[in-house]
Design a protein around this motif. Sequence first.
Motif, PDB file in Angstrom:
ATOM      1  N   LEU A 143       1.079  -1.265   0.199  1.00  0.00           N
ATOM      2  CA  LEU A 143       0.042   0.262  -0.217  1.00  0.00           C
ATOM      3  C   LEU A 143       0.591   1.203   0.078  1.00  0.00           C
ATOM      4  O   LEU A 143       0.257   2.502  -0.024  1.00  0.00           O
ATOM      5  CB  LEU A 143      -1.074   0.070   1.045  1.00  0.00           C
ATOM      6  CG  LEU A 143      -1.563  -1.259   1.656  1.00  0.00           C
ATOM      7  CD1 LEU A 143      -2.711  -0.676   2.504  1.00  0.00           C
ATOM      8  CD2 LEU A 143      -3.278  -1.055   0.139  1.00  0.00           C
ATOM      9  N   GLY A 144       2.247   1.029   0.236  1.00  0.00           N
ATOM     10  CA  GLY A 144       2.592   2.359   0.307  1.00  0.00           C
ATOM     11  C   GLY A 144       2.391   2.812   1.160  1.00  0.00           C
ATOM     12  O   GLY A 144       2.776   4.497   1.667  1.00  0.00           O
ATOM     13  N   LEU A 145       2.953   2.606   2.581  1.00  0.00           N
ATOM     14  CA  LEU A 145       2.328   3.452   3.922  1.00  0.00           C
ATOM     15  C   LEU A 145       3.453   2.837   5.199  1.00  0.00           C
ATOM     16  O   LEU A 145       4.174   2.392   4.890  1.00  0.00           O
ATOM     17  CB  LEU A 145       1.125   3.245   4.857  1.00  0.00           C
ATOM     18  CG  LEU A 145      -0.133   2.399   3.554  1.00  0.00           C
ATOM     19  CD1 LEU A 145      -1.286   1.979   4.534  1.00  0.00           C
ATOM     20  CD2 LEU A 145      -0.681   4.096   3.387  1.00  0.00           C
ATOM     21  N   VAL A 146       3.931   4.265   5.963  1.00  0.00           N
ATOM     22  CA  VAL A 146       4.562   3.800   6.527  1.00  0.00           C
ATOM     23  C   VAL A 146       4.490   4.496   8.406  1.00  0.00           C
ATOM     24  O   VAL A 146       3.768   5.083   8.756  1.00  0.00           O
ATOM     25  CB  VAL A 146       5.842   4.876   6.275  1.00  0.00           C
ATOM     26  CG1 VAL A 146       6.539   4.932   7.596  1.00  0.00           C
ATOM     27  CG2 VAL A 146       6.480   4.848   5.292  1.00  0.00           C
ATOM     28  N   PHE A 147       4.760   3.438   9.332  1.00  0.00           N
ATOM     29  CA  PHE A 147       4.261   3.757  10.510  1.00  0.00           C
ATOM     30  C   PHE A 147       5.039   3.937  11.035  1.00  0.00           C
ATOM     31  O   PHE A 147       6.121   3.148  11.528  1.00  0.00           O
ATOM     32  CB  PHE A 147       2.998   2.272  10.390  1.00  0.00           C
ATOM     33  CG  PHE A 147       1.981   2.228  10.307  1.00  0.00           C
ATOM     34  CD1 PHE A 147       0.847   2.377  10.488  1.00  0.00           C
ATOM     35  CD2 PHE A 147       2.505   0.964   8.783  1.00  0.00           C
ATOM     36  CE1 PHE A 147      -0.428   1.177   9.576  1.00  0.00           C
ATOM     37  CE2 PHE A 147       1.246   1.072   8.246  1.00  0.00           C
ATOM     38  CZ  PHE A 147      -0.051   1.538   8.117  1.00  0.00           C
ATOM     39  N   VAL A 148       5.261   5.279  11.965  1.00  0.00           N
ATOM     40  CA  VAL A 148       5.974   5.411  12.899  1.00  0.00           C
ATOM     41  C   VAL A 148       5.563   5.619  14.213  1.00  0.00           C
ATOM     42  O   VAL A 148       4.531   6.588  14.801  1.00  0.00           O
ATOM     43  CB  VAL A 148       7.260   6.814  12.254  1.00  0.00           C
ATOM     44  CG1 VAL A 148       8.059   6.557  13.377  1.00  0.00           C
ATOM     45  CG2 VAL A 148       7.566   6.277  11.134  1.00  0.00           C
ATOM     46  N   ALA A 149       6.874   5.172  14.939  1.00  0.00           N
ATOM     47  CA  ALA A 149       6.013   5.129  16.900  1.00  0.00           C
ATOM     48  C   ALA A 149       6.928   6.040  17.422  1.00  0.00           C
ATOM     49  O   ALA A 149       8.287   5.458  17.179  1.00  0.00           O
ATOM     50  CB  ALA A 149       5.781   3.794  17.488  1.00  0.00           C
ATOM     51  N   VAL A 150       6.897   7.313  18.340  1.00  0.00           N
ATOM     52  CA  VAL A 150       7.489   7.793  19.190  1.00  0.00           C
ATOM     53  C   VAL A 150       7.890   7.742  20.112  1.00  0.00           C
ATOM     54  O   VAL A 150       6.706   8.360  20.831  1.00  0.00           O
ATOM     55  CB  VAL A 150       7.836   9.461  18.436  1.00  0.00           C
ATOM     56  CG1 VAL A 150       8.699  10.007  19.105  1.00  0.00           C
ATOM     57  CG2 VAL A 150       7.863   9.656  16.655  1.00  0.00           C
ATOM     58  N   TYR A 151       8.868   7.069  21.244  1.00  0.00           N
ATOM     59  CA  TYR A 151       8.740   7.665  22.524  1.00  0.00           C
ATOM     60  C   TYR A 151       9.532   8.295  23.558  1.00  0.00           C
ATOM     61  O   TYR A 151      10.675   8.451  22.319  1.00  0.00           O
ATOM     62  CB  TYR A 151       8.526   5.747  23.178  1.00  0.00           C
ATOM     63  CG  TYR A 151       9.283   5.192  23.053  1.00  0.00           C
ATOM     64  CD1 TYR A 151       9.815   4.577  23.527  1.00  0.00           C
ATOM     65  CD2 TYR A 151       9.251   4.398  21.230  1.00  0.00           C
ATOM     66  CE1 TYR A 151      10.913   3.671  23.241  1.00  0.00           C
ATOM     67  CE2 TYR A 151       9.781   3.220  21.260  1.00  0.00           C
ATOM     68  CZ  TYR A 151      11.197   3.293  22.285  1.00  0.00           C
ATOM     69  OH  TYR A 151      11.457   1.863  22.018  1.00  0.00           O
ATOM     70  N   GLN A 152       9.774   8.465  25.143  1.00  0.00           N
ATOM     71  CA  GLN A 152      11.043   8.621  25.398  1.00  0.00           C
ATOM     72  C   GLN A 152      12.494   7.462  25.139  1.00  0.00           C
ATOM     73  O   GLN A 152      11.545   6.796  25.831  1.00  0.00           O
ATOM     74  CB  GLN A 152      10.383   9.224  26.800  1.00  0.00           C
ATOM     75  CG  GLN A 152       9.626  10.683  26.863  1.00  0.00           C
ATOM     76  CD  GLN A 152      11.137  11.527  26.255  1.00  0.00           C
ATOM     77  OE1 GLN A 152      11.655  11.833  26.332  1.00  0.00           O
ATOM     78  NE2 GLN A 152      10.036  12.894  26.194  1.00  0.00           N
ATOM     79  N   ARG A 153      13.441   8.150  25.175  1.00  0.00           N
ATOM     80  CA  ARG A 153      14.652   7.060  24.947  1.00  0.00           C
ATOM     81  C   ARG A 153      14.514   6.056  26.765  1.00  0.00           C
ATOM     82  O   ARG A 153      14.026   4.826  27.095  1.00  0.00           O
ATOM     83  CB  ARG A 153      15.833   7.059  24.529  1.00  0.00           C
ATOM     84  CG  ARG A 153      16.533   6.076  24.381  1.00  0.00           C
ATOM     85  CD  ARG A 153      17.797   6.708  23.886  1.00  0.00           C
ATOM     86  NE  ARG A 153      17.732   7.524  23.006  1.00  0.00           N
ATOM     87  CZ  ARG A 153      18.794   8.574  22.660  1.00  0.00           C
ATOM     88  NH1 ARG A 153      19.833   8.553  23.050  1.00  0.00           N
ATOM     89  NH2 ARG A 153      18.579   9.236  21.585  1.00  0.00           N
TER      90      ARG A 153
END
Length: 618
Positions: A67-77
């Motif tokens: 589908l050409g999608l990107v899933f990105v999760a961001v959290y404190q290291r």
Amino acid sequence: MLEQLFIFTRGGLILWTCKELGNALKGSPIDILIRYCLLEERSGSTSYNYDVPGAAYTLKWTFHNELGLVFVAVYQRILHLLYVDDLLMMVKKEFSKIYDPKRTLYNDFDDIFQQLKKEAEARVEEMKKSKQAGKPMKNTLAKKQGQVQRGMFDGGNKKSESGDDGGEDKVKNRSLENGDSNCRFGNESLPAEGADKGKENVNSKTGAFDVNKLQKLRSKAGKKTDTVVKKGSKAEPKKIMKKNRVWDDSPAKAKLDFTDHVTEDEVQNVAAVAVDQGESMMDKEEIINDSESEEDDEEPENDNKVDTKKKWWFSSMFQSIAGKANLEKADLELPLKSLKDMLMTKNVAEEIAEKLCESVAASLEGKKQASFTRISSIVKAAMEEALVRILTPKRSIDILRDVHAAKEQGKPYVVVFVGVNGVGKSTNLAKVAYWLQQHKINVMMAACDTFRSGAVEQLRTHARRLQIPIFEKGYEKDPAIVAKEAIQEASRNGSDVVLVDTAGRMQDNEPLMRALSKLIYVNSPDLVLFVGEALVGNDAVDQLSKFNQKLGDLSPSPNPRLIDGILLTKFDTIDDKVGAALSMVYISGAPVMFVGCGQSYTDLKKLNVKSIVKTLLK
């Protein structure tokens, strides 16, 4: 706590972010991720760390290639969230069910995401409880096993102490003391007494260990070998001696030594020779013949597993005809291994070749294979796109345009040449000066290599041949001060460009690296060019990474200046081993701006990206 989760297309269109999280991220972690990971073909990594003043984030991502999608999760290291990977896979699965290319808003996905997040957190909690509950059970089991082993050991000792043991027990005890755990204790393993006596009698009669007979046999064998050697020495043919080559005694017609000192009276003649050398190769476009027939894709070789190769070949041929719904990681292993070996034979560093293959695998996994297309062709096309993307400069560096812009501001354009020992910094500095001269630009050289003997004289020779002014202060001077005074002198005499020559230094030489960092910090040059050899392979990664690291660590500035561009030397000596260019660009992110390909002043050209990629995959 999860800071944010993004879903966007490969074109950069953001489809969904979690509104309930709503945390404002410091800096621009997503932009940096796209620029330095996705565009630089580092998407095969599992995570990326992003540091800004006051925050340190960890970014994890996954792709839906079909589908050409990107899933990105961001959290404190600092949190080390364990459910992020599982959550990304669940979000990917659920979002792909409702995805429509015509839609741009997915507000209805908020409730689904909250439910998925709770499920992922609950799984992690259950896993922690099961691990904590399993620890005491393991300890008690280990204690019971230890007690059983001690009981068995004590029982054996008691039995031996009681004295009620037969011959077999004695054999067992002796075998255990000697450490023989594989011996058998049945009647078959214990020979009878009569058999032992019989063997002793036979040995005594035949004299198997008679020392006198053994010495006689040795003496006879020695005599035979002596006679064989003597006979062989007589029959040896005479050695054919090589005839001495007779060289022509006539003197050489042309003089080959051009290192004679040029006097002041000959400066005009030397300058005329330099001007008559012709147009620099920088201004000539290299033509690639695309009509040449390219070699067919070869099946990946696997010497250790021939059967696996045949099976893969037949399966790939069948899949090329029928097509496949989605490409799996196992389908890509053999073609990628073949490409990795090919890149390494072209002098690409092993670490970089492996990362490239991982990135290509991440971009192809889950993609649909069309009919009548082979997997090896798909992988090769994806690798070609990745190589072009890496070698193409991410920002435009037009020296001629920047020189005129600096001239309008009333200041000279400063270029600093850095690199390790013996790569040809001074020679290629003269080539750049000659190219700038052809574009009617006033150039001045600055001899800031005050460390190596003969460096000032070498640069002085180039300046005299090109009729370019040179600023020098001799040896054992601070190169940062010399460069500063040279820039001031260029402002006074109206020079447009100052080319600063520095001493060659290894990346581990901290005193010289500190002096270079000081020179760059004090003078703030417009361009820092790293001069490297095209002959190096894995060492290119070490050189560039440590140069940038040292320049950053030793600089007193909070925003240190790193390498801006690369000049590759000795490019005409490597044939098809062009992998060093890829290694240097991949590890530093700086483009290859110049390529040295000969000994004359005109032998300087641009890097042709298409030609390099074609050579790497040939």
